[in-house]
Design a protein around this motif. Structure first.
Motif, PDB file in Angstrom:
ATOM      1  N   GLY A  65       0.786  -1.225   0.000  1.00 55.44           N
ATOM      2  CA  GLY A  65       0.000   0.000   0.000  1.00 55.44           C
ATOM      3  C   GLY A  65       0.817   1.273   0.000  1.00 55.44           C
ATOM      4  O   GLY A  65       0.414   2.271   0.597  1.00 55.44           O
ATOM      5  N   ASP A 117     -10.257  -3.420 -10.990  1.00 56.51           N
ATOM      6  CA  ASP A 117     -11.194  -3.762  -9.927  1.00 56.51           C
ATOM      7  C   ASP A 117     -11.580  -5.238  -9.992  1.00 56.51           C
ATOM      8  O   ASP A 117     -11.849  -5.868  -8.972  1.00 56.51           O
ATOM      9  CB  ASP A 117     -12.433  -2.880 -10.033  1.00 56.51           C
ATOM     10  N   TRP A 122      -7.577  -5.192  -3.822  1.00 58.37           N
ATOM     11  CA  TRP A 122      -7.647  -3.749  -3.573  1.00 58.37           C
ATOM     12  C   TRP A 122      -6.294  -3.094  -3.767  1.00 58.37           C
ATOM     13  O   TRP A 122      -6.198  -1.901  -4.102  1.00 58.37           O
ATOM     14  CB  TRP A 122      -8.168  -3.463  -2.154  1.00 58.37           C
ATOM     15  N   THR A 123      -5.246  -3.868  -3.567  1.00 58.52           N
ATOM     16  CA  THR A 123      -3.886  -3.338  -3.664  1.00 58.52           C
ATOM     17  C   THR A 123      -3.586  -2.754  -5.038  1.00 58.52           C
ATOM     18  O   THR A 123      -2.797  -1.813  -5.169  1.00 58.52           O
ATOM     19  CB  THR A 123      -2.871  -4.441  -3.340  1.00 58.52           C
ATOM     20  N   THR A 125      -6.003  -1.699  -7.280  1.00 62.27           N
ATOM     21  CA  THR A 125      -7.032  -0.762  -7.729  1.00 62.27           C
ATOM     22  C   THR A 125      -6.655   0.641  -7.251  1.00 62.27           C
ATOM     23  O   THR A 125      -7.315   1.237  -6.404  1.00 62.27           O
ATOM     24  CB  THR A 125      -8.414  -1.186  -7.217  1.00 62.27           C
ATOM     25  N   THR A 126      -5.562   1.149  -7.780  1.00 68.78           N
ATOM     26  CA  THR A 126      -4.993   2.422  -7.347  1.00 68.78           C
ATOM     27  C   THR A 126      -4.641   3.283  -8.552  1.00 68.78           C
ATOM     28  O   THR A 126      -4.464   2.775  -9.671  1.00 68.78           O
ATOM     29  CB  THR A 126      -3.705   2.206  -6.527  1.00 68.78           C
ATOM     30  N   ARG A 336      -1.108   2.047   3.199  1.00 68.23           N
ATOM     31  CA  ARG A 336      -2.431   1.431   3.366  1.00 68.23           C
ATOM     32  C   ARG A 336      -2.290  -0.062   3.627  1.00 68.23           C
ATOM     33  O   ARG A 336      -1.418  -0.729   3.055  1.00 68.23           O
ATOM     34  CB  ARG A 336      -3.295   1.641   2.117  1.00 68.23           C
ATOM     35  N   SER A 442      -0.761   4.504  -0.899  1.00 68.19           N
ATOM     36  CA  SER A 442      -1.312   4.377  -2.242  1.00 68.19           C
ATOM     37  C   SER A 442      -2.703   4.999  -2.267  1.00 68.19           C
ATOM     38  O   SER A 442      -3.363   5.106  -1.229  1.00 68.19           O
ATOM     39  CB  SER A 442      -1.369   2.914  -2.666  1.00 68.19           C
ATOM     40  N   ARG A 443      -3.148   5.400  -3.446  1.00 72.02           N
ATOM     41  CA  ARG A 443      -4.419   6.111  -3.582  1.00 72.02           C
ATOM     42  C   ARG A 443      -5.412   5.254  -4.349  1.00 72.02           C
ATOM     43  O   ARG A 443      -5.219   4.963  -5.531  1.00 72.02           O
ATOM     44  CB  ARG A 443      -4.197   7.448  -4.316  1.00 72.02           C
ATOM     45  N   GLY A 444      -6.477   4.846  -3.664  1.00 74.28           N
ATOM     46  CA  GLY A 444      -7.481   4.003  -4.288  1.00 74.28           C
ATOM     47  C   GLY A 444      -8.271   4.735  -5.350  1.00 74.28           C
ATOM     48  O   GLY A 444      -8.414   5.963  -5.322  1.00 74.28           O
ATOM     49  N   ASP A 449     -11.907   3.370  -1.073  1.00 74.74           N
ATOM     50  CA  ASP A 449     -10.526   2.961  -0.849  1.00 74.74           C
ATOM     51  C   ASP A 449      -9.646   4.088  -0.348  1.00 74.74           C
ATOM     52  O   ASP A 449      -8.478   3.887  -0.039  1.00 74.74           O
ATOM     53  CB  ASP A 449      -9.915   2.412  -2.151  1.00 74.74           C
ATOM     54  N   ASP A 450     -10.151   5.323  -0.342  1.00 73.55           N
ATOM     55  CA  ASP A 450      -9.315   6.455   0.004  1.00 73.55           C
ATOM     56  C   ASP A 450      -9.099   6.538   1.518  1.00 73.55           C
ATOM     57  O   ASP A 450      -9.920   6.109   2.290  1.00 73.55           O
ATOM     58  CB  ASP A 450      -9.950   7.746  -0.508  1.00 73.55           C
TER      59      ASP A 450
END
Length: 450
Positions: A65, A117, A122-123, A125-126, A336, A442-444, A449-450
């Motif tokens: 993250g 996605d 989730w890792t 999806t940034t 993250r 990291s930025r979702g 995710d943010d």
């Protein structure tokens, strides 16, 4: 809570020795200017030189993250593609699901954000990973097909993407067979869900029947399948069936022998799938994006589980010196991760670590004063004192998608932040290290995710 670890890192129990080693290390490292993927590659030339002879370049990350790790890996991938002709990008993501990403980067088809996605991670999806995907598409635009970069996942944790591919393949290749195995296909589909053992949530008996039936069909009717579809589609369908089998093997290992056995199955599967991707695409080199625990040449050291042979150890055995493992480390800053336990109810949030352990690699890099630094272990040359120091087991930062804090589910010695500083003989585990002094999360891509 974020800790200022800059001063802590210079206050070792033996300051003179740390300063002496830091002076020696400064002579061996290359300082990088920026993490900006769009920047000039001039500062990356020593990194490119170190990677030039590698058939497989393992690009690790000390957390799943951290934005700067993703950006630096993007920079390196761009330089390898533009300056060294690399044409295969592989990722720690479920293999069948990444066909959508390959369709986008190669042919411009689909929505890249939706494809990310759809990987169940989730890792990835940034915005940083999406920027790399978009750049790969930009690079491929207008090039001959044989000169385009391919995108392949190599993981095998879920059945759903494989089931979907097989269903669509059989609808063309053999509609009667599709109808015959339809119920078992549906029961094999885990819909991207996991069990309370953190493994694919599929129906065991139906999955076993499907594997037996389709393995026989591919053995007996492969030429018919190729005639109805194509050799490439048939090869992909057969690999998807293998992913179902690998996913099943991982669940069986977890349920019968524990987490270490499941880790072993997964890393073996990823090594096998990477070798398949090289053969399937006809590429001679690949950049591999995965966690440090996977790309290292020795063992996958997971928090609260015993070590198991890593993906990188299998690659090192197969490719020898043609495999280069690049690990990452960082001094401080937020990242993250999912808090405490890896379950759907866990909290995806921002975390940070306390000061690094004494005599750690992290402290030594920090003592050089570098913001971004690259060390190729071969570049230490004749500095026997530095080589001697690195020959001892040393800690560096290492955690994946999960953060275990001191407020964990139990108060054993394994709880707390020590779980996130893995101890290794670094030159055995990695061929090189990239150090980042201060990180950001990291930025979702989605608000959630943010």
């Amino acid at each position: 809570m974020t800790h200022d670890t800059t001063d802590d890192a210079s206050n070792s129990t033996d300051r003179t020795e740390t300063e002496n080693l830091a002076d020696r290390l400064r002579c061996s490292i290359t300082e990088l200017v920026t993490t900006d993927p769009t920047a000039d590659h001039a500062d990356l030339h020593p990194v490119g030189d170190a990677l030039a002879d590698a058939r497989i370049v393992g690009l690790g990350e000390a957390t799943h993250g951290t934005r700067e790790f993703f950006q630096l890996k993007h920079r390196i991938v761009r330089s390898l593609v533009e300056e060294q002709g690399l044409r295969l990008f592989a990722m720690e993501a479920n293999l069948p699901e990444t066909t959508a990403l390959n369709d986008y980067v190669v042919y411009g088809e689909g929505d890249p954000a939706a494809a990310l996605d759809g990987t169940h991670f989730w890792t990835w999806t940034t915005e940083a990973v999406l920027a790399l995907v978009e750049w790969l598409r930009e690079f491929n635009e207008g090039r001959p097909l044989d000169s385009r970069v391919r995108f392949h996942g190599i993981d095998a944790q879920y059945t759903t993407g494989a089931v979907e591919y097989l269903d669509e393949f059989l609808a063309v290749a053999d509609p009667d067979l599709r109808e015959e195995v339809g119920d078992d296909l549906a029961a094999t589909d885990d819909s991207g869900n996991i069990t309370d053992q953190y493994t694919s949530d599929h129906a065991p008996e139906a999955t076993e029947r499907l594997l037996d039936r389709l393995e026989t069909a591919f053995e007996e009717r492969s030429e018919t399948f190729v005639s109805a579809t194509s050799a490439r589609e048939t090869a992909m369908a057969r690999r998807c069936l293998r992913v179902v089998e690998q996913t099943r093997e991982r669940r069986v290992a977890r349920e019968t022998d524990g987490m270490e056995a499941a880790m072993l199955v997964r890393d073996e599967a990823m090594a096998e799938n990477l070798a398949w991707a090289l053969d399937h695409t006809g590429r001679d080199r690949a950049a591999l994006w995965a966690h440090d625990a996977h790309v290292c040449r020795t063992e996958n050291i997971g928090a609260r589980v015993d070590p198991a042979p890593s993906l990188g150890s299998h690659l090192a055995e197969r490719y020898g010196d043609d495999y280069y493992a690049l690990g990452f480390d960082f001094l401080g800053g937020p990242f993250r991760a999912i808090g405490i336990e890896l379950t759907p109810e866990s909290e995806l949030s921002t975390w940070s670590l306390d000061e690094p352990p004494a005599d750690s690699v992290t402290r030594l890099f920090a003592a050089t004063g570098s913001r971004f630094a690259f060390l190729d272990f071969d570049a230490m040359g004749g500095d026997e004192r530095l080589a001697e120091w690195f020959a001892e087991p040393r800690a560096k930062r290492e955690l994946g998608a999960v953060y275990y804090g001191s407020d964990g589910p139990s108060e054993s010695e394994d709880d707390g932040q020590d779980a996130h500083n893995a101890v290794r003989v670094l030159p055995d585990a990695f061929d090189g290290i990239l150090f980042v002094r201060e990180t950001t999360p990291s930025r979702g891509l989605s608000d959630s995710d943010d």
